[in-house]
Structures are given as structure tokens and as C-alpha cells.
Design an enzyme around this catalytic site. Structure first.
Site, mmCIF file in Angstrom:
data_model
loop_
_atom_site.group_PDB
_atom_site.id
_atom_site.type_symbol
_atom_site.label_atom_id
_atom_site.label_comp_id
_atom_site.label_asym_id
_atom_site.label_seq_id
_atom_site.Cartn_x
_atom_site.Cartn_y
_atom_site.Cartn_z
ATOM 1 N N LYS A 200 42.689 -9.815 91.796
ATOM 2 C CA LYS A 200 42.890 -11.177 91.609
ATOM 3 C C LYS A 200 44.381 -11.043 92.349
ATOM 4 O O LYS A 200 44.376 -12.437 92.953
ATOM 5 C CB LYS A 200 43.604 -11.333 90.196
ATOM 6 C CG LYS A 200 44.073 -10.347 89.492
ATOM 7 C CD LYS A 200 44.858 -10.831 88.450
ATOM 8 C CE LYS A 200 45.152 -9.110 87.569
ATOM 9 N NZ LYS A 200 44.578 -8.440 86.741
ATOM 10 N N LYS B 243 38.023 -4.584 97.606
ATOM 11 C CA LYS B 243 37.832 -4.720 96.138
ATOM 12 C C LYS B 243 37.694 -6.185 95.363
ATOM 13 O O LYS B 243 39.094 -6.815 96.226
ATOM 14 C CB LYS B 243 38.156 -3.886 94.619
ATOM 15 C CG LYS B 243 39.315 -3.610 94.631
ATOM 16 C CD LYS B 243 39.326 -2.576 92.634
ATOM 17 C CE LYS B 243 40.490 -3.719 92.652
ATOM 18 N NZ LYS B 243 40.851 -3.271 90.696
ATOM 19 N N LYS C 11 50.660 -0.162 92.718
ATOM 20 C CA LYS C 11 51.003 -1.578 92.223
ATOM 21 C C LYS C 11 52.997 -1.025 92.764
ATOM 22 O O LYS C 11 53.445 -2.184 92.999
ATOM 23 C CB LYS C 11 50.695 -1.117 90.883
ATOM 24 C CG LYS C 11 49.445 -1.555 90.473
ATOM 25 C CD LYS C 11 49.597 -2.156 89.181
ATOM 26 C CE LYS C 11 48.074 -2.829 89.020
ATOM 27 N NZ LYS C 11 47.716 -3.181 87.712
#
Ligand code: ATP
Ligand code: LTN
Length: 356
Positions: free
Chosen positions: A221, A218, A135
Site C-alpha cells: 500500500k 512487493k 518503517k
């Protein structure tokens, strides 16, 4: 089948007098209110298990708004998305009579225990968390907040406060559960038995649902194209279209083979989980038929699933007072457990008790 974990959860809660019936094992999990709609990966990898575990476990589930602000959030959107997440959990089948559903920021003990856990975590240890690395790389390391860095430690506090035995999550969360176990053991050995050492509850088959356009990543969003992402609150027509244009391969055989045929295998996993038919049964059903037939049928299965889900979610959103009071009741139940654990942890580390 839950993934086998070599170490059973070690229960270090104070024992009763032995006359009470054996308590159900406790589960705890959380979901972030960072996207409007849950996606199919969230549902199959996590929320679906949450619903099933209500009947066999003492279940605590929360919307983790404290975690959400580790990356910038628009305040109005955060508030709306928190209620939306709760509405979707209820629509998915969580029943406030059978589980404790609450919002993380309603229970101040999470931030309080997180501080203690921060002080027990090595800087290097926290630096090894891959979700943080991913992230922060996305945002640019300089812009990542300290909150994002300590995100896993807040998650540790979430779990330990409730003395959870099991934590139902997708595979991507395994490292955070390992950290939770390490810190629980460290605290217990340094200060005396205080926390239950939990284990992950990860269902192998659905631990990772893949992107419909790129089955090597995967479903997420933050995928580069929305075409591979099934949002449960999308128009059912859009969902059907996405299923029908899922990437498969040039072969035409419908067979589960995650390595050689990741696209078809992903569709079979989704189909099987939503209908209860085994993958072997599906392979047999579609023997000699092309991918078109499989996709058309799966599109119908998906539409039948998302249509009532959307309606139920909307019903909860249309009545925010009832929703908020359900959440207030959940927080009250959660707090009674969390406060007891926090008091014990504060006492163990040597804090002077506050006079009331
Ligand atoms: P995203 O990757 O879209 O950002 P997320 O992991 O941030 O999703 P969370 O709210 O953090 O979403 O996760 C909710 C739950 O959904 C977690 O238990 C996570 O493991 C699970 N999950 C997320 N994506 C998938 C997926 N593709 N397959 C299986 N489980 C998933
Ligand atoms: N980090 C998790 C969300 C989460 C969680 C938790 C999961 C926060 N606290 C406690 C299980 C238990 C995620 O990104 N899915």
C-alpha cells in the site's frame, strides 16, 4: 505447498486425559486495519490461506488495531478501517461459525502478555527486526515510536496467547515468526513449558506478489505509484486498466521465469492462483499469443473476482450492528483461550494471583 520448516510446532499445552478426539492444529493470524482496502498481495499472500485453513484447523484471526497505532492514526479512520477490515475478511470467506474472528483490542490479554515478552527480549535482538528498520527509516528514526520498536513483541504475544501451531503469513513476516519461536523457547526453558512453539505457514508460490509497475518490489500500500497496486475495493474498471498496463518485458514469450521475466511471472502467479489453472497449463494456453491476450484475460478474471467481493463487503458495512456483534462473539471466544494462557504465564513468572 507450505514452505518446509525443519522444526515441527512443539505443543506444550497441558495434555487432556487422552479420551478426547485429537484436536485440530491451531492457526492464528492478524491483519492491520491501516489501509481502507486490502490489496491483492494481502489477499493472495495471507487472507486466502486463512479461508482455506478454517476447514482443517482451529482458526483464530484478528484485526490488529493495537499494531495499527504504532504509527499515527486518525481515530475516526482507525475505527472505520477496523470495521472495514473485518467486513473484507468476512467477504473473503471467513465464516464466524468455522473460525474465531475478533478485534485485537477487545482482548486485553494481548497487551498484558506483550509486557512480559518485552521483558524477555534483548534490546539488540529487537533492533535486528528488519520491518522496524524499514518503517522507522521511512518516518525518520526520531519520529518512530517505541511502540513501533516493540511491534514484533506484541505480535509474539498475539501468537503465543493462543498456543498456535501455525501462523499463515507472507514471506515478509518470517522474521517475526522466528522471534516468536525464540521467545517461546526462552520462556519455556526459563520458567517451564508454557507455550507452543509455532511455525510459519508460508505458501511459496504466493509468498510475495509483486508491484504491477515495478516487479522488483512487493505489492504494497505504500508503493510510490498506485498504478502497480491492486486494491480489492477499487472500481473493477480501474482494476482491469491496471492489469492491462502491467509492466512486462520486450520479449513476447509467455513463460514463468521469476529472474528473467519477473513481470510476466507475477501475472502468471496471480492468474494461476485465482483460477486454479497451473502455470504450465497457462503457458501452454498462451503459447504463440502475445502479452495483450494474457492481460485481457487476466483483467477479466480479476473483475470477476473483485465484483462480488466489493458487494459482499458493502453488505457487511451496511449493517454495523450485526458486524459488531459478530466481533463481540469472536472476542468472547478468543478471551476464554487467551485468559487461560495469560494466567499460566503470570503464574510461571511469579506474580501473586489476584483474588476474585
Ligand atoms: P503493505 O506492504 O501494503 O504495508 P502490509 O504487510 O503492511 O502490507 P499487513 O496488514 O501488515 O500489510 O499484512 C497482511 C498480510 O499480507 C501479511 O501476512 C503479509 O505478509 C501479507 N502481504 C502483504 N503484502 C504482500 C505481498 N505483496 N505479497 C504477499 N503477501 C503480502
Ligand atoms: N505483523 C503482521 C500482522 C500481525 C500478525 C500477528 C500476523 C500482527 N499480529 C500475529 C500473524 C500473527 C503484519 O504486518 N502482517
Amino acid at each position: 505447498m507450505a514452505s518446509s520448516d525443519p522444526t515441527p510446532a512443539a505443543d506444550h499445552r497441558p495434555q487432556g486425559d487422552g479420551s478426547a478426539p485429537p484436536a485440530r492444529p491451531r492457526v492464528l493470524s492478524g491483519i492491520q486495519p491501516t489501509a481502507g482496502s486490502f490489496h491483492l498481495g494481502n489477499y493472495l499472500g495471507a487472507v486466502r490461506q486463512w479461508v482455506a485453513l478454517q476447514d482443517t484447523h482451529d482458526a483464530f484471526y484478528m484485526v490488529v488495531d493495537l499494531h495499527a497505532i504504532t504509527v499515527p492514526q486518525d481515530p475516526a479512520e482507525l475505527r472505520a478501517n477496523t470495521r472495514l477490515a473485518a467486513a473484507q475478511l468476512l467477504a473473503a470467506g471467513l465464516d464466524p461459525e468455522r473460525c474465531t474472528l475478533f478485534v485485537q483490542s477487545h482482548v486485553p490479554e494481548h497487551a498484558q502478555l506483550a509486557w512480559v515478552m518485552n521483558c524477555l527480549t534483548g534490546f539488540g535482538e529487537a533492533s535486528r527486526m528488519t520491518q522496524f528498520k524499514d518503517k522507522s527509516a521511512k518516518q525518520g528514526a526520531d519520529r518512530a515510536s517505541v511502540g513501533l520498536f516493540t511491534y514484533p513483541i506484541l505480535q509474539v504475544a498475539d501468537i503465543l496467547l493462543y498456543q498456535a501451531h501455525e501462523v499463515p503469513v507472507g514471506e515478509d513476516q518470517r522474521q517475526h515468526i522466528e522471534l516468536t519461536r525464540d521467545l517461546a523457547e526462552r520462556f519455556n526453558s526459563r520458567f517451564g513449558r508454557t507455550f507452543t512453539v509455532p511455525r510459519p505457514h508460508i505458501l511459496k508460490e504466493v509468498a510475495k506478489i509483486y508491484d504491477l509497475q515495478d516487479p522488483s518490489i512487493k505489492m504494497s500500500k505504500s508503493a510510490s505509484t498506485p498504478k502497480g497496486l491492486i486494491n480489492l475495493l477499487d472500481e473493477p474498471r480501474t482494476t482491469a486498466k491496471k492489469v492491462k498496463s502491467a509492466v512486462t518485458d520486450t520479449d513476447t514469450v509467455i513463460r514463468y521465469d521469476a529472474e528473467a521475466k519477473p513481470g510476466v511471472s507475477n501475472l502468471l502467479t496471480v492468474y494461476s492462483t485465482l483460477t486454479g489453472a497451473s502455470v504450465a497449463e497457462l503457458e501452454q494456453k498462451y503459447e504463440g499469443k502475445g502479452y495483450g491476450a494474457l492481460k485481457t484475460d487476466l483483467a477479466e478474471v480479476m473483475v470477476d473476482f473483485v465484483t462480488p467481493f466489493r458487494t459482499r463487503t458493502q453488505q457487511y458495512l451496511d449493517d454495523p450492528e450485526t458486524l459488531d456483534s459478530l466481533l463481540a462473539k469472536g472476542a468472547e471466544k478468543a478471551r476464554s483461550v487467551a485468559a487461560e494462557t495469560l494466567a499460566s504465564a503470570y503464574d510461571k513468572v511469579g506474580f501473586v494471583p489476584a483474588k476474585h
